[in-house]
Scaffold this active site. Sequence first.
Site, PDB file in Angstrom:
ATOM      1  N   GLU A 208       1.032  -1.137   0.040  1.00 48.06           N
ATOM      2  CA  GLU A 208       0.065  -0.096  -0.118  1.00 48.06           C
ATOM      3  C   GLU A 208       0.878   1.135  -0.089  1.00 48.06           C
ATOM      4  OE1 GLU A 208      -3.049  -0.017   3.081  1.00 48.06           O
ATOM      5  OE2 GLU A 208      -3.860  -2.148   2.288  1.00 48.06           O
ATOM      6  N   LYS A 340     -16.026  -1.944   4.452  1.00 40.84           N
ATOM      7  CA  LYS A 340     -15.328  -2.046   3.031  1.00 40.84           C
ATOM      8  C   LYS A 340     -16.315  -2.616   2.174  1.00 40.84           C
ATOM      9  CE  LYS A 340     -10.732  -3.515   4.475  1.00 40.84           C
ATOM     10  NZ  LYS A 340      -9.827  -4.883   4.989  1.00 40.84           N
TER      11      LYS A 340
END
Length: 439
Positions: A208, A340
């Site tokens: 990330e 999410k």
Amino acid sequence: MNDTQIAGIKGRRVWDSRGNPTVEAEITLASGAQGRAIAPAGASRGTREATDLRDGGSSLCGKGVAKAVANIDGPIARALIGRDVLDQSGADAALCALDPSPSKAVLGGNATVAVSLAVLHAAAAAAREPLWRRVASAYGRQPSIPLPEIQIFGGGAHAGRRVDVQDFMIMVPGASSFEEVMEITNAVYFAAGDLMASRGRLAGVADEGGWWPAFDSNEEALETLCEAIVKAGETPGDRVVISLDVAASEFGRGGRYKLALENRELDSGEMIDQLGRWLDTYPIASIEDPLAEDDIEGMAAFTTRFGGRVQIVGDDYLVTNAALVRDAASNGACNAVLIKVNQVGTVTEAVETYLTAERAGWRSVVSARSGETEDVSISHLAIGLGAGQLKVGSFTRSERMAKWNECIRIQEQLGASAFVAGAPLHNTWWSKKNDRTTV
Ligand code: PGA
Ligand code: ZN
């Protein structure tokens, strides 16, 4: 056809930040207005989350999405064409009716999430509203600019298990503006890189975009993070605090936790003690998945012991599932949930989970996945719902920065006073210590 009726749906294969194929859905309304969204993809996935439908076989490492795209162009298009795009819950219910499997394994969660988010985008286009405002008006919410959680070091499944903990992040609840969060994060991120370079430990970045964790222990990462905060001119625990995603399901099962670096195995109680020592030593205000998703007793014990002073976020453990949030709240496990959309597969179900958490008195963190794209829907969702917190990974790489930059644009429309600052952490030691409670 009315202007707001769905006239066409098209799926297409696009590519994510890891170079893997993923699914984009594009919806065209009778008026010609369009909405488009891309499915993200996780690497450290909860076992109960919606399944990404992948083609298997040898090409594209088995990760092709031809079947998911065909499901969009075929059964999903047939079920949704002609529906009013402003009826998000109706469209999502139609998706769920087409695929009653608990994990959306038939259509693919990657197909359903792309379509569901594209419906939301098309509805915003039809209403001539920005997406965040459409979310706020559709769900009767007060929009606000969230407090970011930003990764400085990657780890866990995002860095070849170099260290056990998956995300070493900072939050800046003491910032007076979103811009100040960005500035302080910039300073901490580069200070951390300088420290690693000066020790010969700089080894690129993790999945990330956080620095690759070339450390000999989880504690060394925590120490280095504190040093970086100091090097950036801040006092750890003052304006800047630490947030961890332990992602313990990646190394814990059946109440046993295998620490990769230390070649040591802990039972659930020892793991809780270990985390407790970190909470006593470092200014940690939020901790995600401290225990594994199958360790419900451990999660409840951890929350009983530390829930009064730290935000405890369920991710793999709760997979954005309203029923699991209800169970966890009644078991006294966790006090916050990660949201999410692709874990559950539709916008309606994700919002239901968000509202369930809110009714339980919990906090929510809207979150990206480790596999991301230029899609910025989650910035709009976090702001439109007034979720208070947003986690999208590090402070580099365009699939991450796109989300932070979108918040900056939206803030111009909302005004600087829409930034929630430290309010989401009002029940942690940070605000108690600083006496800065604003809610
Ligand atoms: P994932 O990780 O997207 O790889 O699942 C993100 C997280 O655990 O929060
Ligand atoms: Zn997580």
